[in-house]
Design an enzyme around this catalytic site. Structure first.
Site, PDB file in Angstrom:
ATOM      1  N   VAL B  29       0.835  -1.237  -0.011  1.00 12.90           N
ATOM      2  CA  VAL B  29      -0.040  -0.114   0.020  1.00 12.90           C
ATOM      3  C   VAL B  29       0.787   1.287   0.028  1.00 12.90           C
ATOM      4  CG1 VAL B  29      -0.363   0.063   2.353  1.00 12.90           C
ATOM      5  CG2 VAL B  29      -2.147   1.026   1.009  1.00 12.90           C
ATOM      6  N   ASP B  30       0.469   2.291  -0.828  1.00 13.32           N
ATOM      7  CA  ASP B  30       1.184   3.759  -1.116  1.00 13.32           C
ATOM      8  C   ASP B  30       2.549   3.551  -1.535  1.00 13.32           C
ATOM      9  OD1 ASP B  30      -0.818   5.050  -0.063  1.00 13.32           O
ATOM     10  OD2 ASP B  30      -0.087   5.001   2.014  1.00 13.32           O
ATOM     11  N   LYS B  33       1.396   2.553  -6.710  1.00 16.46           N
ATOM     12  CA  LYS B  33       0.606   1.791  -8.187  1.00 16.46           C
ATOM     13  C   LYS B  33      -0.339   2.992  -8.903  1.00 16.46           C
ATOM     14  CE  LYS B  33      -1.065  -1.427  -5.184  1.00 16.46           C
ATOM     15  NZ  LYS B  33      -0.532  -1.020  -3.868  1.00 16.46           N
ATOM     16  N   PRO B 105      -5.790  -3.609  -5.019  1.00 19.28           N
ATOM     17  CA  PRO B 105      -5.534  -2.967  -3.682  1.00 19.28           C
ATOM     18  C   PRO B 105      -4.292  -3.316  -3.045  1.00 19.28           C
ATOM     19  CG  PRO B 105      -7.766  -3.859  -3.867  1.00 19.28           C
ATOM     20  CD  PRO B 105      -6.766  -4.127  -5.146  1.00 19.28           C
ATOM     21  N   ASN B 158      10.257   2.041  -7.252  1.00 19.30           N
ATOM     22  CA  ASN B 158       9.569   3.482  -7.323  1.00 19.30           C
ATOM     23  C   ASN B 158      10.043   4.523  -6.362  1.00 19.30           C
ATOM     24  OD1 ASN B 158       7.793   5.564  -8.356  1.00 19.30           O
ATOM     25  ND2 ASN B 158       6.201   5.017  -7.098  1.00 19.30           N
ATOM     26  N   ASP B 161      13.374   9.413  -6.721  1.00 22.37           N
ATOM     27  CA  ASP B 161      13.798  10.515  -6.198  1.00 22.37           C
ATOM     28  C   ASP B 161      13.878  10.858  -4.745  1.00 22.37           C
ATOM     29  OD1 ASP B 161      10.969   9.962  -6.734  1.00 22.37           O
ATOM     30  OD2 ASP B 161      10.434  11.926  -6.021  1.00 22.37           O
ATOM     31  N   GLY B 471      24.878 -30.675 -14.167  1.00 20.37           N
ATOM     32  CA  GLY B 471      26.044 -29.479 -14.005  1.00 20.37           C
ATOM     33  C   GLY B 471      25.284 -28.164 -13.262  1.00 20.37           C
ATOM     34  N   ALA B 472      23.944 -28.460 -12.908  1.00 18.55           N
ATOM     35  CA  ALA B 472      23.231 -27.313 -12.310  1.00 18.55           C
ATOM     36  C   ALA B 472      23.590 -27.286 -10.418  1.00 18.55           C
ATOM     37  CB  ALA B 472      21.845 -27.473 -12.385  1.00 18.55           C
ATOM     38  N   SER B 542      15.782 -36.254 -12.746  1.00 16.23           N
ATOM     39  CA  SER B 542      14.140 -36.600 -12.726  1.00 16.23           C
ATOM     40  C   SER B 542      13.800 -35.537 -13.758  1.00 16.23           C
ATOM     41  CB  SER B 542      13.849 -36.311 -11.567  1.00 16.23           C
ATOM     42  OG  SER B 542      14.323 -35.433 -10.710  1.00 16.23           O
TER      43      SER B 542
END
Lengths: 264, 645
Positions: B29-30, B33, B105, B158, B161, B471-472, B542
């Protein structure tokens, strides 16, 4: 499947869910472009049949062309047409602005119809792109016992699973074309060859984009004399569709008040 | 609400129907969006004349500065209280297509409305405030995107600034949110620094964030595509109704996946009756010489069959060779929206497609608040929380595991007709599986309870199923987590696919059937160990999603699928055993990733990106996951400094 095929398939799915899950359904026929598309979609969903009554809640103030259209196509399409009157203006909340108060006769008419027939589902042709409070609607939208819309307490709705258990004595609004736009309606009307009321096409530089009671509905400046030209006009315009409907514009909250008390 | 952009007017009405992509904007919220939506419409010249002035007037009337949020927050209570209550939609056009922006929301109170909006989206933009950073609703919304099946995500950081466009702050938040999403199996296509208020990074590159090289928000939106019903999956046609308005008996429904053709033999489940498709019906009546011959995913159709058979709403039409499950019980990962928590023993109504059945919740595991990192798993699912449940159904219902079919693998729970929750089917047990078990075998249950085990070892029994490309990093990670659990005083057991192939599975090769049997045996051994209080760590490629679903069915609630993920180029570069090189040289046939396919998990319990995380970080992520899900008791760990690899 192109975009029109997709939105058509979704609408047919919604019609069939409503017919499967509710006991006493009626389709609200305002005689406008949107509810004509709805009737067409119902006939697609049910293979040429409309297996529930088609209800015209008549304010008695429609344009003559609309009554002609109604009587002709109710016969040609084999509709089970119910025409029910609205109460006089005196029966309506006097705190509403004048045009909204006039439009609210239809809300009161709807309440009488619900009491008379005991419908648990009313199929209505509203669309999200018409107006910001309609953009917040559910496909199956529960109404209170008085027909009101509680915008703070809308139930979750996802994956085409709908809340279809209205409390005893209350009803649901079913919105099969909520996801369509004004441009979709015209593109589909053209593709399918659905008949329309000629007031939508320009005569003497003016046409109606949205049809309601004759005394509170105004035409917009337009040269679009064919459906093709209407579609081209919509590509370019920045004027909102309901700009000619007086009751939307009388106050910031006029239309929301109409809707929460049961207007479409 | 519809808004039309300033586009060159087309000279002809013969414009083709434009495609549409639906994008939901979610976040705490805030965090901005509504401002981002206003800015997107403004930057693309999509606002009608007078709209900005009207919003100014509405803002001034309430004594506020200019508020973009009033564009979509149309309700009086929303405007008066300054929060979005319910989801809304607004359209704009780019040159190539229409974009529907769905506003959701951000307030926790209205999570049900966020879900209502987000479930309609093809893709999501998750927004984070640069000064506030990742908050509970950021995480919760991220988790819900995953449970809603949305796989295309971009993140916008966001209010840059407010932090002087500081690159360091941006990377800090980027790392946190990336890790959160990647653990869920969601890889953001971009993380973009913006200031919606000033327009930086929305529709143009900004001087203020010159250090950032990626796409702006509009460019990111252009990379999203519409999620379409999948015509390549097996046929699933849930029956909506059977109509007899005239002499035809028409079975009506929407093709959820696959395609159906005239003359095809179909089976109707659960009843199991078969017939051939005689016609596909249409109104208005089609040209008699060219009746429709086929229909595909997404179409709402009607069919007639070559013989009279009784079919009813809730049954599912499929082809005989690739049948869905006829489930009498199922495991699901769900979110819960009802005021009262979901408890074991509770009765709910389950809806899948057009079918519904009464069901009893017989187990709840891993119930957590997805918004908080430090929550402890419980056995009841509170409002706006998530968890894994096991349901026993009062009558059979047709479904598929989500991993095999996203359309028929999702369920909705309702209480007295009001939708109360929803989620993904992890596995389903059909009567067929029950019947397949020989009746003269009586399994003996261990005398030691879970509570005894957790008291002694600091953990419950579990299966950690590490799947991924060769190899992962599966084996490396398996060894590291084994060491870690052991050092905490636990009892891990490593089941390495290759090691077991040297003994127990030495009779098996690498055909799909043998791979499937290999996985089944690994799962059975692991399940046995887990039931007896061990943490079985399985490291196995697998590759087939169906085999892993079967492993989950064997391991039930104790099964945790961990997707060890790294891009194939990276795996191939690592090539720890030189097998990629050999496979490329043609010396190994059917090597996964080279000659044989790998089907990545679509709904893993945890995803570890080993290209981004080192062994230490990956191990910590798994350890944290085990603590969050209640497998490891919290607080019994040695200090992090002891953790040396």
């Amino acid at each position: 499947m192109d975009r029109l095929d997709e939105i058509e398939a979704q609408s047919i799915f919604i019609f069939r869910e409503a017919f499967a899950r509710l006991k006493r359904l009626a389709l609200l026929w305002s005689l406008g472009k949107d509810s004509n598309v709805m009737i067409w979609l119902a006939r697609k969903a049910f293979f040429g049949h409309v297996p529930f009554p088609v209800l015209h809640v008549d304010t008695g103030k429609k344009f003559p062309e609309m009554y002609t259209f109604r009587d002709r196509y109710a016969r040609e399409w084999g509709l089970d047409l119910l025409v029910e009157p609205c109460p006089s203006i005196e029966a309506v909340d006097p705190t509403l602005p004048p045009a909204a108060r006039s439009a609210a006769r239809k809300t009161e008419g709807l309440k009488l119809v619900l009491a008379k027939y005991g419908f648990d589902g009313l199929i209505a042709g509203i669309r999200r792109d018409e107006e910001p409070t309609r953009a917040k609607e559910r496909v199956f939208s529960p109404r209170g016992l008085e027909g009101g819309w509680d915008v703070r307490e809308q139930p979750p709705e996802f994956w085409d699973q709908f809340n279809a258990a209205p409390p005893q004595g209350a009803h649901l609004r079913v919105h099969p074309i909520l996801h369509w736009t004004e441009a979709d309606i015209w593109a589909y009307t053209r593709r399918e060859g659905i008949p329309i009321i000629p007031l939508y096409l320009a005569k003497n530089g003016k046409r109606y984009r949205s049809l309601g009671d004759a005394d509170i509905t105004f035409p917009v400046a337009s040269q679009a004399a064919t459906i093709d030209e209407v579609i081209a006009e919509l590509e370019a315009t920045k004027v909102p569709e309901r700009s000619g409907r007086a009751m939307d514009h009388e106050a910031e909250d006029a239309f929301e008040r109409l809707r929460t008390s049961g207007y479409l | 609400m519809n808004i039309l952009a300033d586009l060159p007017t087309s000279s002809t009405a013969e414009t083709t129907v434009r495609s549409v992509v639906r994008i939901v904007i979610v976040g705490h919220v805030d965090h901005g969006k509504s401002t981002l939506i206003g800015r997107l419409l403004h930057e693309t010249g999509s606002l009608p004349e007078g709209k900005v002035d009207a919003l100014k007037a509405v803002s001034t009337r309430r004594g506020m500065h200019f508020e973009w949020s009033f564009l979509l927050d149309a309700l009086q209570t929303e405007r008066d209280q300054g929060i979005t209550l319910d989801t809304s939609q607004i359209r704009f056009r780019t040159k190539s297509r229409d974009v529907i922006l769905i506003d959701a929301p951000g307030h926790a109170e209205f999570l049900r409305n966020m879900i209502t909006g987000a479930a309609q989206a093809d893709a999501a933009l998750l927004i984070v405030d640069a000064s506030e950073g990742v908050r509970d609703q950021t995480r919760r919304h991220g988790y819900l995107l995953y449970l809603l099946g949305i796989r295309q995500v971009a993140v916008v950081i966001n209010k840059m600034d407010r932090v002087e466009y500081d690159e360091g702050r941006f990377h800090e938040i980027e790392t946190e949110i990336r890790n959160h999403l990647v653990n869920l199996g969601l890889t953001p296509i971009a993380v973009i620094p913006i200031s919606a208020r000033h327009g930086d990074g929305v529709a143009r590159r900004a001087e203020s964030t010159a250090w950032y090289q990626g796409p702006n928000v509009l460019e990111a939106l252009d990379n999203f595509s519409a999620a379409r019903p999948d015509g390549d999956l097996a046929l699933r046609l849930p029956v909506q109704a059977v109509y007899k308005f005239d002499d035809r008996r028409i079975i009506a429904g929407r093709v959820e996946t696959g395609r159906i053709t005239v003359g095809q033999t179909i089976v109707v489940l659960p009843s199991g009756k078969t017939a051939k498709v005689r016609t596909i019906e249409e109104w208005p009546a089609p040209d008699a010489s060219h009746p429709p011959q086929a229909a595909r995913a997404g179409q709402s159709i009607g069919i007639t069959l070559d013989r009279e058979l009784f079919a009813e709403r809730g049954e599912v039409i499929s082809i005989a060779s690739v049948r869905p499950k006829v489930a009498l019980s199922l495991n699901a990962r769900v979110f819960w929206l009802h005021d009262a928590p979901l408890e074991v023993g509770q009765s709910v109504n389950v809806r899948i497609g057009t079918a519904d059945a009464r069901a009893t919740v017989v187990a709840i595991e891993n119930a957590v608040d997805p918004g908080h990192l430090e929550t402890v798993a419980t056995h009841r699912i509170a409002r706006n929380h998530v968890g894994e449940i096991r349901l026993v159904l009062a009558r059979p219902i047709v479904t598929d595991p989500y991993a095999l079919n996203p359309r028929t693998g999702r369920l909705v729970l309702d209480i007295q007709g009001r939708i109360a929750g929803g989620g993904l089917v992890l596995s389903a047990d059909s009567d067929a599986v029950v019947q397949a078990k020989p009746s003269n075998i009586v399994p003996v249950v261990s005398a030691i309870s879970d509570a005894d085990i957790i008291a002694r070892r600091g953990h419950t029994g579990a299966i950690l199923w590490l799947t991924g490309l060769p190899g992962a990093g599966k084996s490396t990670l398996a060894r590291s987590i084994e060491r870690r659990i052991f050092d905490r005083g636990g009892t891990p057991i490593l089941l390495d696919g290759d090691t077991l192939r040297a003994g127990l599975n030495s009779d098996l090769g690498f055909s799909p059937q043998d791979r499937s049997e290999n996985v089944r045996r690994l799962a059975e051994v692991a399940a046995h160990l887990a039931r007896n209080g061990f943490i079985a760590i399985v490291a196995a490629i697998s590759p087939a999603a169906a085999d892993r679903v079967r492993a989950r069915e064997i391991g039930k609630q104790r099964f945790h699928e961990i997707y060890v993920d790294a891009p194939q180029e990276v795996c191939e570069r690592r090539d720890p055993n030189g097998q990629y090189r050999q496979a490329r040289a043609g010396a190994i046939n059917g090597f996964t990733g080279v000659g044989a396919p790998y089907e990545p998990p679509t709904a893993p319990d945890l995803r570890i990106d080993t290209d981004r995380l080192d062994v230490k970080g990956s191990t910590r992520a798994i350890e944290k996951f085990l603590e969050t899900t209640g497998v490891l008791r919290q607080g019994s760990a040695p200090a992090a400094a002891d953790f040396d690899l």
